[in-house]
Design a protein around this motif. Structure first.
Motif, short mmCIF file in Angstrom:
data_model
loop_
_atom_site.label_atom_id
_atom_site.label_comp_id
_atom_site.label_asym_id
_atom_site.label_seq_id
_atom_site.Cartn_x
_atom_site.Cartn_y
_atom_site.Cartn_z
N VAL A 75 0.84 -1.20 0.00
CA VAL A 75 0.00 0.00 0.00
C VAL A 75 0.88 1.25 0.00
N THR A 107 -0.77 -2.73 -6.51
CA THR A 107 -2.12 -3.31 -6.51
C THR A 107 -2.10 -4.57 -7.37
N LEU A 112 -0.68 -7.43 -4.55
CA LEU A 112 -1.34 -7.05 -3.30
C LEU A 112 -2.19 -8.20 -2.78
N LEU A 144 -4.49 -9.13 0.99
CA LEU A 144 -5.59 -8.16 0.97
C LEU A 144 -6.46 -8.41 -0.26
N TRP A 166 -8.19 -7.02 -2.41
CA TRP A 166 -8.55 -5.74 -3.02
C TRP A 166 -8.62 -5.93 -4.52
#
Lengths: 443, 245
Positions: free
Chosen positions: A248, A253, A257, A262, A264
């Motif tokens: 982060v 991303t 990630l 996570l 996301w």
């Protein structure tokens, strides 16, 4: 024979002999310029790239080594900068699609979709349902193709060359489908502001279904080939470690990630194009390393297959471009004897039947449509992470500014954090697990 | 023939019909009558920054009010008033126009405050509004804008911060101390727009060669190109072709 060589040349001292003057070319003056004392004898600066088969395109790394340990890793980019962002400012809104599709050349349809969603948000229009479903369909096909190249190059860089040939073979199946649907293997310019360039050709749905039959076995083959293999595991596990905090902070991303734990995924957390209505999982791993990223990508291929199946099931007949004739590109293409061609139906319509249609055609093709002034930022989940389009309009026929937040550009910043303190061989694993595409990175 | 970046001449020509204050009329560029489509009556607000002169009134709607209140609570009303010059809500996105002196205070609070939690800096980039229509660019309406897109993964929110500076004094504080990811973004913005980020650890060119002259994405930097001959016709380079506004 007289020469004007400087006798005091530090690189080539000379002496007179009976055979004439003899120059002795020596090494550089590294001991003076670098001051080896200060760095110790072990320090070695290695330049990798920009032309190197293991650096994913024209990526250059400057590594400081102590033995085989990397003490410092610097990334140099920009070798593939093509000025696409600036070029879009000199073309109309529709032509912009053909430019942005050339950025991240492994996921061209994501570039097109992100750009078109941004333009549509500025216009305040929404593509018809069929166009949205087909967008999802081709994007997920594209995700599989992109992940297959990621795995193929991963395999190649780790020395598993069969992984490469298999990955490119599977990708080829997807490219054949995309060629059938869009007309081109890459750089499709298929998704346009307001909808699509054209509808699915006859037979495409059946061919995608055949692909859905074949592909799960191919994914299983990948697992058989690589996942259980001790060398593959040894090379990937604990290589390129980056946890959620690191991701982060560095803006990383996508699969990287998610491999840090996570979940996301913009398709889930900020759905677009109706992704909230599809049933799929967001694969994660908790290993934070290249191994986890490999597993996440493999699992995402399966999820994409699920999405494609659902998209095929919900395809209803209907238009693939907005009704508004002030935005919709007028000419539909049709298949002529020479491949693609003009639609005779359309030519007949504008030349013989409707003056308004002719005017709209003329205005749209020469000027293009105008987009109300303002700015938007539209993020979508590309195979590499958050692909964001910041598009500004001044109310004219051309974009005022198109900025692309490309995931490859941002993710590559993590190279130093993932490599420093590790072995030089793990640098390759770390970068391969980021799956950067320099076309998107440098734009 | 001027390039499309230079629209000042055309602006002057339409000055009689276009109201001042950054508005432009018509869907097909027709001024006066002549457009019977109904789109001719459209009045569109010019883009944020150099020419959008208005500010959205509260309530902003959605989560924008929560974010703004939390931000005021985090930095204090006085700092907020000094830092945020205008707020614009457009197309479901909120833009805070920030005075550069207070940028770091704001981003620090935006990242760390429990009610805000904008952990991810999605993007930092520049926009050059030179010649974008509306009133001429003046010192109080600087042409170079630095745009920060922040994402809150905790609350699933997005906001935009915009800092405007002049070409003569293109200094903006770097946010790399708060968001390390801004490193390359800011280098790119320096490279392309010539914005100097004070406090950046190594502000060097990133996409263009190190010895490059100029900042290519500024509007007064030419696109370049050569005429191309095709089927006995000469096609001029894109930036000198006929363009429509």
């Amino acid at each position: 024979m007289s020469t004007t060589y400087n006798p005091a040349d530090p690189y080539a001292g000379s002496r007179e002999t009976t055979e004439g003057r003899v120059y002795t070319v020596t090494g550089g003056d590294w001991d003076q310029t670098l001051g080896t004392e200060a760095y110790g004898e072990e320090r070695l600066v290695v330049n990798m790239g920009p032309q190197h088969p293991s650096t994913h395109g024209v990526l250059r790394l400057v590594l400081d080594l102590e033995g085989e340990t990397v003490t410092k890793a610097r990334v140099v980019i920009g070798y593939l900068h093509t000025g696409i962002e600036k070029n879009t400012e000199y073309r109309n809104w529709t032509q912009g699609t053909t430019f942005v599709t050339r950025m991240d050349y492994l996921s061209p349809l994501y570039n097109e979709a992100g750009y078109c969603l941004a333009v549509e948000k500025l216009l305040g229009v929404e593509a018809p349902p069929r166009a949205q479903t087909i967008r999802v369909l081709v994007m997920e096909l594209n995700r599989i193709a992109s992940h297959m190249v990621a795995l193929a190059t991963f395999g190649m860089e780790m020395g598993a060359l069969t992984g490469m040939t298999n990955g490119f073979r599977e990708r080829e199946m997807v490219l054949d489908l995309l060629e059938e649907i869009t007309g081109l293997r890459m750089n499709h310019a298929y998704i346009r502001p307001g909808g699509l360039a054209q509808d699915l050709p006859p037979g495409a749905v059946e061919h995608v279904r055949e692909f859905l039959q074949v592909m799960p076995d191919r994914v299983a083959d990948f697992h058989k080939l690589l996942t259980g293999q001790p060398i593959w595991q040894a090379r990937l596990k604990d290589a390129g470690y980056l946890d959620v905090t690191g991701c982060v902070a560095l803006g990383v991303t996508g699969p990287v990630l998610r491999a840090a734990g996570l979940p996301w995924d913009l398709r889930k957390v900020e759905p677009y194009l109706g992704y909230e209505t599809y049933d799929f999982e967001v694969p994660t791993a908790d290993t934070c390393d290249a191994w986890g990223r490999y597993l996440v990508r493999m699992a995402e291929v399966n999820e994409s297959l699920k999405i494609i199946e659902q998209a095929l099931d919900r395809l209803e007949p209907g238009p693939v471009m907005v009704e508004d004739k002030k935005i919709a590109w007028p000419a539909q293409l049709s298949l002529g004897p020479d491949g693609m061609g003009n639609s005779l139906e359309h030519v007949k319509h504008i030349m013989g039947q409707s003056m308004e249609a002719l005017i709209h055609h003329f205005k749209l093709v020469t000027e293009g449509f105008r987009v109300p002034a303002g700015q938007v930022y539209v993020p979508i989940e590309s195979p590499r992470g958050e692909l964001g389009y910041h598009v500004v309009s001044d109310g004219g026929t051309r974009p005022w500014r198109v900025h692309v937040r490309d995931p490859s550009f941002v993710n590559l910043q993590a190279t130093a954090a993932m490599s420093e303190g590790g072995m030089i061989a793990d640098v390759i694993a770390a970068i391969a697990s980021l799956d950067p595409v320099m076309g998107g990175c440098d734009r | 023939m001027t390039g499309p970046g230079d629209r000042s001449g055309e602006d002057a020509g339409q000055g009689a019909t276009a109201p001042s204050g950054g508005f432009r009329k018509g869907a097909f560029g027709v001024s006066g009558s002549g457009d019977t489509s109904g789109f001719g009556g459209l009045v569109r607000v010019e883009p944020g920054g150099a020419v959008a002169l208005h500010s959205t009134d509260r309530p902003y709607g959605g989560y924008f009010d929560e974010v703004t209140d939390a931000l005021i609570e985090a930095v204090g009303q006085a700092t907020y008033d000094a830092a945020v010059q205008r707020v614009l809500v457009d197309r479901g996105e909120i833009t805070y126009f920030v005075a550069r002196e207070h940028l770091l205070t704001l981003v620090q609070a935006l990242r760390d405050d429990e009610a805000l939690r904008f952990e991810l800096c999605s993007s930092v980039s520049g926009v050059d509004y030179e010649g974008s229509g509306g009133p001429a660019t003046t010192p109080d309406r600087p042409r170079l804008h630095v745009v920060h897109h922040l994402t809150s993964m905790t609350y699933r929110r997005r906001i935009r911060l915009e800092v405007a500076v002049t070409v003569e004094d293109p200094h903006v504080p770097s946010v790399t101390s708060v968001y390390p990811t801004a490193d390359w973004h800011e280098r790119e913005t320096w490279d392309m727009f010539g914005v100097v980020f004070d406090g950046h650890p190594a502000l060097t060119r990133i996409l263009m060669p190190d010895d490059w002259d100029g900042h290519p994405q500024r509007k007064d930097y030419p696109l370049g190109g050569v005429p191309v001959e095709y089927h006995d016709a000469t096609i001029p380079p894109p930036d000198t072709r006929r363009s429509y506004r």
